[in-house]
Write a protein that holds these residues in place. Structure first.
Motif, PDB file in Angstrom:
ATOM      1  N   ARG A  78       0.833  -1.148  -0.290  1.00  0.00           N
ATOM      2  CA  ARG A  78       0.046  -0.150  -0.152  1.00  0.00           C
ATOM      3  C   ARG A  78       0.961   1.559  -0.356  1.00  0.00           C
ATOM      4  O   ARG A  78       1.125   1.990   0.742  1.00  0.00           O
ATOM      5  CB  ARG A  78      -0.945   0.216   1.114  1.00  0.00           C
ATOM      6  N   HIS A 119       0.510   3.986  -1.379  1.00  0.00           N
ATOM      7  CA  HIS A 119      -0.153   5.727  -1.116  1.00  0.00           C
ATOM      8  C   HIS A 119      -0.380   6.044   0.364  1.00  0.00           C
ATOM      9  O   HIS A 119      -0.153   6.888   0.461  1.00  0.00           O
ATOM     10  CB  HIS A 119      -1.036   5.800  -2.552  1.00  0.00           C
ATOM     11  N   ASP A 161      -5.524   2.443  -2.611  1.00  0.00           N
ATOM     12  CA  ASP A 161      -4.908   1.385  -1.360  1.00  0.00           C
ATOM     13  C   ASP A 161      -6.227   0.549  -0.513  1.00  0.00           C
ATOM     14  O   ASP A 161      -5.945   0.118  -0.429  1.00  0.00           O
ATOM     15  CB  ASP A 161      -4.338   1.920  -0.469  1.00  0.00           C
TER      16      ASP A 161
END
Length: 292
Positions: free
Chosen positions: A2, A4, A202
């Protein structure tokens, strides 16, 4: 991975660490961060002639009179007041006593009684009832755990998740120059729309996005007030020397407004309304289980 969400977390942490250092030099953070700033957020609240806050009309269009809404970080009621006029019930979640007091005044002054104020932080507020919609309006910036904030919103939203988010120019070129000269470094910016949207992806949240352009033109009674407010915003001790240095930076660009006040040149910044149809997928029991 993830990436971001991790980027969001890193930006928020970097900004918080910088502010913590600066607050330590001032003796630590105030008990209520918004106590000295809250009144600014009542401008236009409850005034039918004032421009609506970004995204309000689009939010109302998606809801019906019998719907309910949770306004997270409701502040002084800029969204809650008009939404309470349009909906069956609005729950305000607001941890600042100063903001909560002003929200009560605004709602009572508008003759509204279809609201509840929960004086607590979002993640700490227990036993909230699900609502037709959950609104995050300009409140996500300082929070590292974006996943927890959004997950709780999805758990409680039975129809819609609304997010108003923007690249608020709290630090204009003038203020960055002040920060460089008095702090020795520029202010770390808050994460903007370009950080938020991929972070939501995400989390498997793919909202519709409507962009707005907001114009910011803060005015002051005089150059002295401008210097004091900039010092407060940038966490600079307001000594005589510091205020004189700030005035020297900003005074050449202050212009007199039509009402006799002074203002720095206006700046514009992108804002967005993000809407996600939850369609009742959330489950508040799941949220309570995750937090226990």
């Amino acid at each position: 991975m993830r990436v971001h969400l991790d980027r969001w977390r890193a930006l928020v942490r970097e900004r918080r660490e910088q502010m913590d250092r600066q607050l330590a030099a001032l003796g630590g953070p105030p008990e209520d961060w918004w106590a000295d700033r809250a009144s600014f957020f009542t401008r236009g609240t409850g005034d039918a002639a004032a421009s609506p806050p970004p995204g309000l009309e689009a939010i109302v269009e998606r809801l019906e009179r019998h719907h309910t809404l949770i306004d997270v970080g409701a502040g002084a009621g800029r969204y809650a007041v008009p939404l309470a006029r349009a909906l069956r019930h609005v729950t305000l979640v607001e941890p600042s006593p100063a903001m909560g007091r002003l929200a009560r005044e605004q709602l009572d002054g508008a003759g509204l009684d279809n609201w509840t104020l929960v004086e607590d932080g979002w993640l700490e507020a227990n036993d909230l009832d699900p609502a037709s919609a959950v609104l995050f309006a300009n409140v996500l910036n300082p929070h590292e755990d974006l996943e927890a904030w959004i997950s709780k919103g999805l758990a409680l939203a039975r129809g819609w998740l609304f997010i108003v988010h923007g690249s608020i120019p709290e630090v204009t070129p003038h203020m960055q120059r002040v920060a460089r000269e008095l702090h020795g470094e520029e202010r770390v910016p808050q994460p903007g729309i370009s950080h938020l949207i991929p972070a939501l992806h995400d989390l498997d949240v793919y909202p519709d996005v409507v962009m707005y352009e907001r114009r910011f033109a803060r005015s002051y009674a005089d150059a002295g007030e401008a210097a004091r407010e900039i010092a407060s915003t940038l966490l600079i001790e307001p000594t005589g020397e510091a205020l004189s240095r700030i005035r020297a930076i900003v005074e050449p660009d202050l212009r007199t407004t039509s009402d006799g006040r002074v203002a720095l040149p206006a700046v514009t910044a992108p804002h967005a309304l993000l809407t996600w149809r939850t369609a009742g997928r959330g489950d508040s029991r799941r949220w309570r289980w995750l937090r226990d």
